[in-house]
Design a protein around this motif. Structure first.
Motif, PDB file in Angstrom:
ATOM      1  N   THR A  74      78.831  16.413  53.518  1.00  0.00           N
ATOM      2  CA  THR A  74      77.948  17.288  52.407  1.00  0.00           C
ATOM      3  C   THR A  74      78.963  18.027  52.191  1.00  0.00           C
ATOM      4  N   THR A  75      80.049  18.235  52.519  1.00  0.00           N
ATOM      5  CA  THR A  75      80.991  19.299  51.967  1.00  0.00           C
ATOM      6  C   THR A  75      82.254  18.425  51.559  1.00  0.00           C
ATOM      7  N   CYS A  76      83.047  19.339  50.513  1.00  0.00           N
ATOM      8  CA  CYS A  76      84.399  18.703  50.376  1.00  0.00           C
ATOM      9  C   CYS A  76      85.324  18.472  51.208  1.00  0.00           C
ATOM     10  N   VAL A  77      85.928  17.504  51.355  1.00  0.00           N
ATOM     11  CA  VAL A  77      86.842  17.041  52.561  1.00  0.00           C
ATOM     12  C   VAL A  77      88.302  17.909  52.344  1.00  0.00           C
ATOM     13  N   VAL A  78      88.410  18.460  51.221  1.00  0.00           N
ATOM     14  CA  VAL A  78      89.722  19.510  51.249  1.00  0.00           C
ATOM     15  C   VAL A  78      89.319  20.776  51.517  1.00  0.00           C
ATOM     16  N   SER A  79      88.293  21.383  50.511  1.00  0.00           N
ATOM     17  CA  SER A  79      87.968  22.778  50.698  1.00  0.00           C
ATOM     18  C   SER A  79      86.995  23.250  51.745  1.00  0.00           C
ATOM     19  N   GLY A  80      86.268  22.190  52.027  1.00  0.00           N
ATOM     20  CA  GLY A  80      84.976  22.429  52.739  1.00  0.00           C
ATOM     21  C   GLY A  80      83.872  23.279  52.268  1.00  0.00           C
ATOM     22  N   GLU A  81      83.929  23.411  50.734  1.00  0.00           N
ATOM     23  CA  GLU A  81      82.658  23.775  49.873  1.00  0.00           C
ATOM     24  C   GLU A  81      81.801  22.864  49.858  1.00  0.00           C
ATOM     25  N   PRO A  82      80.505  23.205  49.890  1.00  0.00           N
ATOM     26  CA  PRO A  82      79.418  22.169  49.598  1.00  0.00           C
ATOM     27  C   PRO A  82      79.539  21.333  48.442  1.00  0.00           C
ATOM     28  N   LEU A  83      79.658  19.965  48.397  1.00  0.00           N
ATOM     29  CA  LEU A  83      79.659  19.174  47.358  1.00  0.00           C
ATOM     30  C   LEU A  83      78.106  19.528  46.527  1.00  0.00           C
ATOM     31  N   GLY A  84      78.675  19.726  45.045  1.00  0.00           N
ATOM     32  CA  GLY A  84      77.627  20.018  44.073  1.00  0.00           C
ATOM     33  C   GLY A  84      77.632  21.572  43.844  1.00  0.00           C
ATOM     34  N   ALA A  87      90.366  19.667  40.871  1.00  0.00           N
ATOM     35  CA  ALA A  87      91.404  20.232  41.627  1.00  0.00           C
ATOM     36  C   ALA A  87      91.838  20.010  42.914  1.00  0.00           C
ATOM     37  N   CYS A  88      90.740  19.570  43.611  1.00  0.00           N
ATOM     38  CA  CYS A  88      91.324  19.337  45.223  1.00  0.00           C
ATOM     39  C   CYS A  88      91.715  17.780  45.234  1.00  0.00           C
ATOM     40  N   LEU A  89      91.888  17.033  44.099  1.00  0.00           N
ATOM     41  CA  LEU A  89      92.474  15.896  44.242  1.00  0.00           C
ATOM     42  C   LEU A  89      94.027  16.024  44.776  1.00  0.00           C
ATOM     43  N   ASP A  90      94.649  17.170  44.104  1.00  0.00           N
ATOM     44  CA  ASP A  90      96.077  17.416  44.220  1.00  0.00           C
ATOM     45  C   ASP A  90      96.257  17.738  45.707  1.00  0.00           C
ATOM     46  N   SER A  91      95.481  18.457  46.262  1.00  0.00           N
ATOM     47  CA  SER A  91      95.688  18.604  47.861  1.00  0.00           C
ATOM     48  C   SER A  91      95.604  17.357  48.701  1.00  0.00           C
ATOM     49  N   PHE A  92      94.609  16.672  48.286  1.00  0.00           N
ATOM     50  CA  PHE A  92      94.406  15.393  48.776  1.00  0.00           C
ATOM     51  C   PHE A  92      95.526  14.361  48.884  1.00  0.00           C
ATOM     52  N   ASN A  93      96.097  14.418  47.698  1.00  0.00           N
ATOM     53  CA  ASN A  93      97.319  13.369  47.332  1.00  0.00           C
ATOM     54  C   ASN A  93      98.209  13.898  48.226  1.00  0.00           C
ATOM     55  N   GLU A  94      98.326  15.066  48.628  1.00  0.00           N
ATOM     56  CA  GLU A  94      99.902  15.335  49.314  1.00  0.00           C
ATOM     57  C   GLU A  94      99.511  14.912  50.868  1.00  0.00           C
ATOM     58  N   ASN A  95      98.273  14.742  51.497  1.00  0.00           N
ATOM     59  CA  ASN A  95      98.265  14.052  52.670  1.00  0.00           C
ATOM     60  C   ASN A  95      97.066  13.508  52.801  1.00  0.00           C
ATOM     61  N   PRO A  96      96.859  12.141  52.053  1.00  0.00           N
ATOM     62  CA  PRO A  96      95.565  11.580  52.149  1.00  0.00           C
ATOM     63  C   PRO A  96      95.098  11.139  53.467  1.00  0.00           C
ATOM     64  N   ALA A  97      95.993  10.825  54.420  1.00  0.00           N
ATOM     65  CA  ALA A  97      95.664  10.205  55.812  1.00  0.00           C
ATOM     66  C   ALA A  97      95.004  11.232  56.566  1.00  0.00           C
ATOM     67  N   LEU A  98      95.335  12.521  56.312  1.00  0.00           N
ATOM     68  CA  LEU A  98      94.424  13.764  56.889  1.00  0.00           C
ATOM     69  C   LEU A  98      92.947  13.702  56.667  1.00  0.00           C
ATOM     70  N   TYR A  99      92.727  13.740  55.345  1.00  0.00           N
ATOM     71  CA  TYR A  99      91.576  13.746  54.806  1.00  0.00           C
ATOM     72  C   TYR A  99      90.734  12.350  54.845  1.00  0.00           C
ATOM     73  N   LEU A 100      91.459  11.413  54.991  1.00  0.00           N
ATOM     74  CA  LEU A 100      90.594  10.126  55.113  1.00  0.00           C
ATOM     75  C   LEU A 100      90.056  10.138  56.630  1.00  0.00           C
ATOM     76  N   HIS A 119      90.079   5.819  46.880  1.00  0.00           N
ATOM     77  CA  HIS A 119      91.608   6.191  47.231  1.00  0.00           C
ATOM     78  C   HIS A 119      91.682   4.774  48.056  1.00  0.00           C
ATOM     79  N   GLU A 120      92.445   3.494  47.805  1.00  0.00           N
ATOM     80  CA  GLU A 120      92.660   2.481  48.403  1.00  0.00           C
ATOM     81  C   GLU A 120      91.365   1.996  48.884  1.00  0.00           C
ATOM     82  N   GLY A 121      90.285   1.846  48.026  1.00  0.00           N
ATOM     83  CA  GLY A 121      89.014   1.414  48.420  1.00  0.00           C
ATOM     84  C   GLY A 121      88.090   2.196  49.233  1.00  0.00           C
ATOM     85  N   THR A 122      88.521   3.251  49.696  1.00  0.00           N
ATOM     86  CA  THR A 122      87.485   4.435  50.193  1.00  0.00           C
ATOM     87  C   THR A 122      87.129   5.362  49.106  1.00  0.00           C
TER      88      THR A 122
END
Length: 102
Positions: free
Chosen positions: A48-58, A79-92, A68-71
């Motif tokens: 229910t929160t952003c996987v990168v920032s922790g902010e509530p979705l919405g 803007a959080c996509l850039d941080s995700f792309n730096e280390n997708p495995a962490l967020y996945l 990302h690769e089917g997920t």
């Protein structure tokens, strides 16, 4: 007078651009209401929160949805996509843990 007006106009435009930049959607992600991957329905997303920032979705408008690769991954903003792309495995891993209930 004209200089003050143009300075005020520029400042207003800059402030507006900063405020909306985090909630803007671009063509690299799917819309929040569709499930491009087929993996999850919109209601089955485990966080229910952003996987990168922790902010509530919405909290910044419609969540930004990226596949990302089917997920399916949801962010509070594009803007959080850039941080995700730096280390997708962490967020996945966070998404996988939430799915498994760990």
């Amino acid at each position: 007078m004209i200089l003050r007006f143009s300075t005020l106009l520029l400042a207003s435009f800059s402030a507006g651009a900063l405020l909306i930049s985090c909630s803007q959607d671009d063509s690299t992600g799917a819309s929040a209401s569709s499930d491009v991957s087929g993996e999850l329905s919109a209601d089955a997303y485990p966080l229910t929160t952003c996987v990168v920032s922790g902010e509530p979705l919405g909290s910044m408008g419609d969540p930004y949805v990226h596949v990302h690769e089917g997920t399916t991954v949801k962010f509070c903003c594009a803007a959080c996509l850039d941080s995700f792309n730096e280390n997708p495995a962490l967020y996945l891993e966070k998404i996988a843990e939430a799915k498994s209930g760990s």
